[in-house]
Design an enzyme around this catalytic site. Sequence first.
Site, PDB file in Angstrom:
ATOM      1  N   GLU A  34       0.725  -1.228  -0.138  1.00 59.29           N
ATOM      2  CA  GLU A  34      -0.035  -0.095  -0.072  1.00 59.29           C
ATOM      3  C   GLU A  34       0.814   1.162   0.032  1.00 59.29           C
ATOM      4  OE1 GLU A  34      -2.509   2.752  -0.460  1.00 59.29           O
ATOM      5  OE2 GLU A  34      -3.230   0.635  -0.386  1.00 59.29           O
ATOM      6  N   ARG A  35       0.616   2.181  -0.890  1.00 60.26           N
ATOM      7  CA  ARG A  35       1.535   3.439  -0.821  1.00 60.26           C
ATOM      8  C   ARG A  35       0.753   4.477  -0.133  1.00 60.26           C
ATOM      9  NH1 ARG A  35       0.455   5.717  -7.192  1.00 60.26           N
ATOM     10  NH2 ARG A  35      -1.776   6.229  -6.912  1.00 60.26           N
ATOM     11  N   ILE A  41      -9.381   3.531  -1.584  1.00 61.34           N
ATOM     12  CA  ILE A  41     -10.388   5.122  -1.739  1.00 61.34           C
ATOM     13  C   ILE A  41     -11.543   4.769  -1.059  1.00 61.34           C
ATOM     14  CG2 ILE A  41     -11.576   6.046  -3.721  1.00 61.34           C
ATOM     15  CD1 ILE A  41      -8.801   7.206  -3.212  1.00 61.34           C
ATOM     16  N   CYS A  42     -12.388   3.725  -1.528  1.00 63.49           N
ATOM     17  CA  CYS A  42     -13.720   3.288  -0.893  1.00 63.49           C
ATOM     18  C   CYS A  42     -13.824   3.802   0.880  1.00 63.49           C
ATOM     19  CB  CYS A  42     -14.192   1.928  -0.834  1.00 63.49           C
ATOM     20  SG  CYS A  42     -15.564   1.406  -0.404  1.00 63.49           S
ATOM     21  N   LYS A  51     -21.153   8.259   2.641  1.00 63.76           N
ATOM     22  CA  LYS A  51     -22.224   8.152   3.229  1.00 63.76           C
ATOM     23  C   LYS A  51     -22.448   8.888   4.709  1.00 63.76           C
ATOM     24  CE  LYS A  51     -22.851   5.632  -0.061  1.00 63.76           C
ATOM     25  NZ  LYS A  51     -21.621   6.417  -0.670  1.00 63.76           N
ATOM     26  N   ALA A 284     -17.640  14.829 -12.426  1.00 62.33           N
ATOM     27  CA  ALA A 284     -17.889  13.573 -11.737  1.00 62.33           C
ATOM     28  C   ALA A 284     -18.277  12.816 -13.054  1.00 62.33           C
ATOM     29  CB  ALA A 284     -19.174  13.516 -10.744  1.00 62.33           C
ATOM     30  N   GLY A 286     -16.840  10.005 -14.355  1.00 61.71           N
ATOM     31  CA  GLY A 286     -16.563   8.727 -14.020  1.00 61.71           C
ATOM     32  C   GLY A 286     -14.914   8.586 -13.732  1.00 61.71           C
ATOM     33  N   ASP A 326     -11.734  -2.466  -9.517  1.00 64.76           N
ATOM     34  CA  ASP A 326     -11.924  -1.220 -10.455  1.00 64.76           C
ATOM     35  C   ASP A 326     -10.832  -1.542 -11.621  1.00 64.76           C
ATOM     36  OD1 ASP A 326     -13.791  -0.534  -8.886  1.00 64.76           O
ATOM     37  OD2 ASP A 326     -13.129   1.486  -8.277  1.00 64.76           O
ATOM     38  N   HIS A 460     -44.940  -7.473   8.474  1.00 63.07           N
ATOM     39  CA  HIS A 460     -45.850  -6.254   8.409  1.00 63.07           C
ATOM     40  C   HIS A 460     -45.981  -5.533   9.803  1.00 63.07           C
ATOM     41  CE1 HIS A 460     -49.462  -3.543   7.438  1.00 63.07           C
ATOM     42  NE2 HIS A 460     -49.820  -3.990   8.509  1.00 63.07           N
TER      43      HIS A 460
END
Length: 481
Positions: A34-35, A41-42, A51, A284, A286, A326, A460
């Site tokens: 990991e850098r 990112i997530c 969120k 935004a 993509g 990704d 219900h």
Amino acid sequence: MAQSYDVIIIGSGPGGYVTAIRAAQLGLKTAIVEREHLGGICLNWGCIPTKALLRSAEILDHANHAKAYGLTLNGTMTADVKDVVARSRGVSARLNGGVAFLMKKNKIDVIWGEAKLTKPGEIVVGAPSKPAVQPQNPVPKGVLGEGTYTAKHIIVATGARPRALPGIEPDGKLIWTYFEAMKPDFMPKSLVVMGSGAIGIEFASFYRSMGVDVTVVELMPNIMPVEDVEISTFARKQLEKRGLKIITEAKVSKVEKGANSITAHVETKDGKVQTITADRLISAVGVQGNIENLGLEALGVKTDRGCIVIDGYGKTNVPGLYAIGDVAGPPMLAHKAEHEGVICIEKIAGVPGVHPMDKAKIPGCTYCNPQVASVGLTEAKAKAEGRDIRVGRYSFAANGKAIALGEDQGMIKTIFDKKTGELIGAHMVGAEVTELIQGFVVAMNLETTEEELMHTIFPHPTLSEMMKESVLDAYGKVLNA
């Protein structure tokens, strides 16, 4: 001598760290490189902190409509942008530490730095080639650093970054990506959002709740273009009721920068141009895979449109080299990356019964207000495939729980193969649909038919009852409408 592993994973996002954990569970000596920041990112700049921002926006929306619930607030509810952002960053920091704990718990070595493939089965880790967006500070104890490492299997999980349009490149000040939009140092009064996919619409929704004058510009005829047209049309009307301005079949052809504002030239399909001046613009449009500076070209790794080409098990055309998430292509979703990684490592380990992922059964969620969620074929795609279909719909306005919640604007749409009764698509818009969609995902994964869904008892009063009513509607049996 180079330190050797069974598996080395480049990138610690959702795909990378979950794959590392599964590899360790299977008895493989595992390391992860990991850098910038554990969780990728997530966790640090995407799924999770957005969120947290949207939750603040949701509470503000509820407070501003307290009277509708018979409540009176003494004083005015306002948002403090610094505190809202601080809460969001705190959520990410907490989960970032959780990933570090999981690496230690599963005896996974963390190698800190930037990896480059030098030959099959070997990487060299050096200092990052560019400054980290959010440096890990301090660097976790017990991690390894620069050097040469070898492994029989190397998995690339380097994720993606915001795509930039020529001439409208983000500058970090006037033109933002999601990095800047997630951590504003002030609340703009006006904003142009270029692109109406999940990222664009979520930020548009958040900033509108914060009282910002927001204009969304979308190239396609409908916002959220991957969604069913009926759902996206419904969502657009609700967003516009909240005060969002939406321009479709248009593009931002040019952006002029002022001292502390931008002027966007918006060109519609008929060639007409209007100008919109705003404090900031969010790009935004993509994301694109992080395939650069990895040494892929030297090894002859096959790529296509900025992503690494893989088979159904993550294998590239180079023996011993794999890719997931990704960087391996769409859909660019955290949960897709996680599952893809598990498939990849279980195939490597020889776990019996492993099979490729069915991308038609990957759910998608957009956490705007109202929420949107879907899985499977849209009505248009089902028809384009020549399917004879049945379509069911059910409105939130007929659901007791939705009315009691004050959330009666929404709908659930289900699509069935008329011949077999197979559920081939489900699409939702409204409160909490991102939590409801998984019921249909499970049903599709089990190849459930309409008959089985009709005989399933839903509790219900719940929002989930609408799922069954939509199924009943597809077959002319709807009860509460």
